[in-house]
Design a protein around this motif. Structure first.
Motif: not given
Length: 348
Positions: A23-51
């Motif tokens: 969110d602060r631009g320190m890291l880029d969110w890759p278009a190829s997909g992101v994996l989350c281990l031990r993921a949990r649902p939440g507002v911060a996760m919503t709309g993240r492309r390729g999650l």
């Protein structure tokens, strides 16, 4: 005996922290997909492309699926970014860091977030040790830390050691296999032992073990009660259920066994003459959650046939007697010991 998610507020803060570098631009969110281990649902996760989300705890997995997240179905797939929400148990968390690095594509990064009161500095140090250093930000009473682009672990021997430490191992004199992160993973829980000690030999018919863990109570039920015909082993944590299958293989000729990866609070898959349980009662914030135990009692009562029997063990101070009285025609406290109580309820 499955684990319980952290409170919604705590989980939300950890997720907000996890997404901070993006969110602060320190890291880029890759278009190829992101994996989350031990993921949990939440507002911060919503709309993240390729999650893509990986979660072995059934309530969280169900919530992620209901929210429309893609669940991890290809263990061979590699990602430019692997997010991690480490558990409290350190051996399990270290193995998860090793897994995260292994799931990174060449040049990929691992990003993790932990609440300050849940061992954030320790987890940060562990990831730095195996990955060769991390960058850190603190916010929302949490720490988020991430690696430089990786070409595998900086310390392969350490990563292998951590993976091996999470391998199932014998406990209780070799009677069971268990592994870090499960409830009472390295011993027989004294509450469950108290319940097993008082199970009467006349329990018979179709049975279920709610929150079965690695299978101790199921094994004791089958050992002590020869007239058990079928047993549904019900567990919300996939890591525990996998071990219960192994630990109960020796009883396949004694009863018909079925294994269910289920959130028991949402209802049971059958009708039963007997149910045994040591229900969970702690959330991630370590506070008592007696509502969970009450829900187990209500669900069990609804699934029992007339004259069906629930055998439950709980911490002595937990107020379950009124719930039993509302759901069962007969209720008795069978035993006290070591700060625990065993209660039997019989359906009308």
């Amino acid at each position: 005996m499955h684990r319980v998610s952290a409170s919604d507020a705590d989980a939300g803060r950890v997720l907000d922290s996890l997404m901070l570098p993006f969110d602060r631009g320190m890291l880029d969110w890759p278009a190829s997909g992101v994996l989350c281990l031990r993921a949990r649902p939440g507002v911060a996760m919503t709309g993240r492309r390729g999650l893509v989300c990986s979660q072995g705890f059934k309530p969280d997995a169900d919530a992620l699926e209901a929210a429309g997240f893609e669940l991890d179905a290809d263990p061979a797939r590699r990602y430019e970014v692997v997010l991690v929400l480490p558990p409290r148990q350190r051996d399990e968390a270290r193995a998860l860091f090793a897994e995260a690095i292994a799931r990174c594509a060449p040049g990929g990064r691992v990003v993790a977030s932990v609440a300050n009161n849940a061992g954030a500095k320790t987890a940060e140090g562990d990831l730095a040790a195996v990955a060769g250093g991390v960058s850190v930000e603190s916010k929302y009473k949490c720490r988020v830390f991430w690696t430089a682009p990786l070409q595998g672990p900086a310390d392969p021997a350490l990563a292998a050691q951590w993976t091996a430490a999470d391998t199932p191992r014998p406990i209780a004199g070799g009677r069971f296999l268990s592994r870090p992160g499960l409830f009472a993973w390295d011993r027989i829980d004294p509450a469950s032992a108290l319940l097993a000690q008082h199970l009467p030999a006349d329990l018979a018919g179709d049975a279920a073990d709610l929150g079965a863990g690695f299978g101790f109570l199921s094994a004791e039920l089958l050992e002590r009660c020869p007239a058990i015909r079928t047993l549904d082993v019900i567990e919300a944590e996939a890591r525990a259920l996998e071990l219960a299958r192994t630990n109960l293989e020796r009883y396949q000729d004694r009863a018909e066994l079925h294994f269910h990866w289920l959130d028991a609070t949402r209802g049971l898959p059958g009708r039963y003459d007997v149910i045994v349980t040591n229900p969970p009662f702690h959330a991630g914030d370590r506070l008592d959650r007696p509502g969970l135990g009450r829900r187990f009692i209500d669900v069990a009562a609804a699934a029992l046939r007339p004259r069906g029997r629930l055998w439950l063990v709980a911490n002595r101070h937990l107020p379950y007697e009124d719930t039993f009285a509302a759901a069962f025609a007969q209720v008795r406290t069978v035993a006290f010991g070591g700060g625990f109580k065993v209660i039997e309820g019989v359906r009308a």
